[in-house]
Design a protein around this motif. Structure first.
Motif, PDB file in Angstrom:
ATOM      1  N   ARG A 160    -106.731 -41.396 -63.401  1.00  0.00           N
ATOM      2  CA  ARG A 160    -106.739 -41.522 -65.117  1.00  0.00           C
ATOM      3  C   ARG A 160    -107.876 -41.106 -65.767  1.00  0.00           C
ATOM      4  O   ARG A 160    -108.979 -40.910 -65.160  1.00  0.00           O
ATOM      5  CB  ARG A 160    -106.574 -43.055 -65.453  1.00  0.00           C
ATOM      6  N   SER A 161    -107.895 -40.703 -67.017  1.00  0.00           N
ATOM      7  CA  SER A 161    -108.890 -40.183 -67.891  1.00  0.00           C
ATOM      8  C   SER A 161    -109.884 -41.460 -67.922  1.00  0.00           C
ATOM      9  O   SER A 161    -109.419 -42.605 -68.163  1.00  0.00           O
ATOM     10  CB  SER A 161    -108.702 -39.987 -69.084  1.00  0.00           C
ATOM     11  N   MET A 164    -109.270 -43.928 -70.652  1.00  0.00           N
ATOM     12  CA  MET A 164    -108.544 -44.929 -70.583  1.00  0.00           C
ATOM     13  C   MET A 164    -109.279 -46.310 -70.278  1.00  0.00           C
ATOM     14  O   MET A 164    -109.075 -47.362 -70.622  1.00  0.00           O
ATOM     15  CB  MET A 164    -107.368 -44.832 -69.418  1.00  0.00           C
ATOM     16  N   TYR A 167    -111.066 -47.262 -73.565  1.00  0.00           N
ATOM     17  CA  TYR A 167    -109.853 -48.030 -74.542  1.00  0.00           C
ATOM     18  C   TYR A 167    -109.681 -49.529 -73.807  1.00  0.00           C
ATOM     19  O   TYR A 167    -109.457 -50.145 -74.658  1.00  0.00           O
ATOM     20  CB  TYR A 167    -108.840 -47.314 -74.800  1.00  0.00           C
ATOM     21  N   LEU A 219    -103.087 -48.882 -65.823  1.00  0.00           N
ATOM     22  CA  LEU A 219    -104.096 -48.040 -65.794  1.00  0.00           C
ATOM     23  C   LEU A 219    -105.159 -48.811 -65.715  1.00  0.00           C
ATOM     24  O   LEU A 219    -106.111 -48.771 -64.799  1.00  0.00           O
ATOM     25  CB  LEU A 219    -103.802 -47.116 -66.998  1.00  0.00           C
ATOM     26  N   LEU A 223    -103.856 -52.050 -70.310  1.00  0.00           N
ATOM     27  CA  LEU A 223    -103.166 -50.679 -70.657  1.00  0.00           C
ATOM     28  C   LEU A 223    -102.315 -50.433 -69.496  1.00  0.00           C
ATOM     29  O   LEU A 223    -102.687 -50.507 -68.354  1.00  0.00           O
ATOM     30  CB  LEU A 223    -103.966 -49.382 -71.010  1.00  0.00           C
ATOM     31  N   CYS A 228    -100.439 -45.057 -73.346  1.00  0.00           N
ATOM     32  CA  CYS A 228    -101.471 -43.893 -73.478  1.00  0.00           C
ATOM     33  C   CYS A 228    -100.974 -42.639 -73.670  1.00  0.00           C
ATOM     34  O   CYS A 228     -99.728 -42.513 -73.204  1.00  0.00           O
ATOM     35  CB  CYS A 228    -102.263 -44.170 -71.936  1.00  0.00           C
ATOM     36  N   SER A 229    -101.688 -41.847 -74.322  1.00  0.00           N
ATOM     37  CA  SER A 229    -101.293 -40.411 -74.699  1.00  0.00           C
ATOM     38  C   SER A 229    -100.993 -39.423 -73.290  1.00  0.00           C
ATOM     39  O   SER A 229    -101.954 -39.851 -72.364  1.00  0.00           O
ATOM     40  CB  SER A 229    -102.221 -39.894 -75.510  1.00  0.00           C
ATOM     41  N   ASP A 303    -104.039 -42.587 -82.081  1.00  0.00           N
ATOM     42  CA  ASP A 303    -103.729 -43.661 -80.945  1.00  0.00           C
ATOM     43  C   ASP A 303    -103.620 -43.020 -79.551  1.00  0.00           C
ATOM     44  O   ASP A 303    -102.739 -42.717 -78.935  1.00  0.00           O
ATOM     45  CB  ASP A 303    -102.291 -44.296 -81.316  1.00  0.00           C
ATOM     46  N   ALA A 304    -104.844 -42.541 -79.110  1.00  0.00           N
ATOM     47  CA  ALA A 304    -104.857 -41.793 -77.580  1.00  0.00           C
ATOM     48  C   ALA A 304    -104.378 -43.243 -76.530  1.00  0.00           C
ATOM     49  O   ALA A 304    -103.739 -42.661 -75.853  1.00  0.00           O
ATOM     50  CB  ALA A 304    -106.435 -41.774 -77.350  1.00  0.00           C
ATOM     51  N   THR A 305    -104.519 -44.553 -77.240  1.00  0.00           N
ATOM     52  CA  THR A 305    -103.925 -45.569 -76.465  1.00  0.00           C
ATOM     53  C   THR A 305    -103.556 -46.419 -77.456  1.00  0.00           C
ATOM     54  O   THR A 305    -103.851 -46.338 -78.968  1.00  0.00           O
ATOM     55  CB  THR A 305    -105.080 -46.348 -75.706  1.00  0.00           C
ATOM     56  N   GLU A 348     -99.381 -40.988 -78.491  1.00  0.00           N
ATOM     57  CA  GLU A 348     -98.698 -41.552 -77.235  1.00  0.00           C
ATOM     58  C   GLU A 348     -97.504 -41.076 -76.995  1.00  0.00           C
ATOM     59  O   GLU A 348     -97.090 -40.803 -75.767  1.00  0.00           O
ATOM     60  CB  GLU A 348     -98.482 -43.122 -77.515  1.00  0.00           C
TER      61      GLU A 348
END
Length: 408
Positions: A160-161, A164, A167, A219, A223, A228-229, A303-305, A348
């Motif tokens: 995952r990034s 994440m 956030y 994640l 989340l 997530c995007s 909303d990246a998340t 998202e």
């Protein structure tokens, strides 16, 4: 007197996976559509602001990307500026184009954002996000995430990034402060997935229930993947002009730019929500535009998340502090609700091609203010706001952009 600025043309590719397209080909697709929409010829463009965050590290085009893309489509002899500002790259290119017009340097300018993130090497793409915080002091990031989200004991949840985890830590802080629940965060994601069903350019167009979202792969608490995007390819372009440019183009559906404001953070308690970067940048934008949160009819936020939408609706004053999650669960931010947010499906579901995302927001809001959004249309939309953030520094985004638009 400040020169008025107008959006007269918008273009946007489908957001998704474009295995057969280069960064420049995606950009040129969006530019062609924006020019056609505006009625402008290539020779009318007086300056280009070209945004990309990944073209250099992923494909090796670290310099003059905008010049190559512009010349390749026949825009010649004008200044071209390459822009990078993390996930706020597109909105930064837009801000510079607007500023260029207001300074009297051109009557018509073009802002472009383009990313090709699917290059056949997921590890290289994912590692890119590690450059969007202070790489000289990684221990500071660890300390900040611990301050925000506390210690949590969870197994390795897979690739995952790092964002994440960022956030997720911010979400746990919000849950601790206001009582926000995973179900409320999932309600944001469910709303945005439902909105994207009606967006033909969205990366994902599948509705999901709150229960499905909560049951999906985790994640980092709280989340899950559908909150997530995704990694996305795509491009968007916007043509802006002065009153003189508007007269020359005879545009029939211009949208006025009331404010385009960008800022960075200030020293503060990183665990506090009051004084957040988006809050003080939004305050400047509202003052400049001469309107307030209650005037807004529709919003696109970063909303990246799903949690990011929760906090940003609060920072923009669209809902009271702590009410971002409950408001979404009550349907206030859905189409047909009091203040529809992310009618495009948001990052998202619409997708998040980093340098194009901010301009993708402007594409959606322009359609809303023109009344051309089809099943996504917010009835009678007159004022719109976009929030686009990028990077992470000392407990908040490293950069924030707020744009306020008005339909005719």
């Amino acid at each position: 007197m400040t020169t008025r600025t107008w959006i007269v043309g918008v273009g946007m590719t489908n957001f998704g996976i474009h295995a057969d397209k280069t960064n420049h080909e995606l950009a040129q697709w969006a530019i062609r559509d924006a020019l056609q929409d505006s009625g402008a010829d290539r020779a009318d463009i007086g300056a280009v602001f070209y945004g990309t965050a990944t073209h250099g590290p992923l494909e090796g085009q670290a310099m003059v990307s905008g010049q190559i893309a512009s010349r390749g489509i026949g825009i010649e002899g004008v200044p071209v500026f390459n822009v990078e500002n993390a996930c706020a790259t597109g909105s930064s290119a837009f801000n510079l184009a607007v500023t260029h017009i207001r300074a009297g340097e051109a009557d018509i300018a073009l802002a472009v954002g383009s990313e090709k993130m699917h290059i056949g090497n997921a590890d290289r793409t994912m590692a890119l996000f590690d450059s969007a915080y202070d790489v000289t002091d990684p221990e500071a990031l660890k300390r900040t995430l611990k301050e925000l989200g506390g210690e949590i004991d969870e197994p390795d949840l897979g690739p995952r990034s790092i964002f994440m985890d960022i956030y997720a830590a911010m979400a746990r802080n919000h849950m601790r402060t206001y009582g926000t629940t995973p179900e409320q965060i999932a309600a944001v994601a469910a709303k945005n997935h439902a909105h994207a069903v009606h967006n033909p350019r969205a990366h994902y167009r599948k509705a999901m229930t709150v229960e499905q979202i909560l049951a999906a792969r985790k994640l980092s608490h709280p989340l899950t993947v559908p909150m997530c995007s995704p990694i996305t390819d795509g491009a968007a372009a916007v043509v802006v002009c002065s009153d003189e440019g508007l007269r020359r183009l005879r545009a029939e559906r211009p949208v006025q730019v009331l404010a385009s404001v960008i800022g960075t953070g200030t020293d503060r308690d990183t665990t506090a929500f009051d004084g957040h970067i988006s809050q003080h940048v939004a305050a400047r934008a509202y003052e400049r535009a001469g309107v307030g949160p209650a005037d807004m009819d529709v919003a696109e936020v970063h909303d990246a998340t799903a949690f990011a939408e929760v906090i940003q609706t609060e920072m923009l004053g669209l809902v009271p502090a702590g009410d971002g999650g409950p408001a979404a669960a009550r349907g206030e931010t859905s189409l047909g609700g009091r203040i529809p947010v992310n009618t495009s499906g948001g990052l998202e579901s619409k997708g998040h091609p980093i340098g194009a995302s901010g301009l993708g927001q402007i594409f959606e809001l322009t359609e809303q203010l023109r009344g051309t959004a089809g099943p996504r249309q917010v009835s009678g939309a007159r004022f719109a706001i976009a929030e686009n953030g990028g990077g992470f520094h000392r407990g908040e985004e490293a950069v924030a952009s707020i744009i306020i638009l008005k339909g005719k």
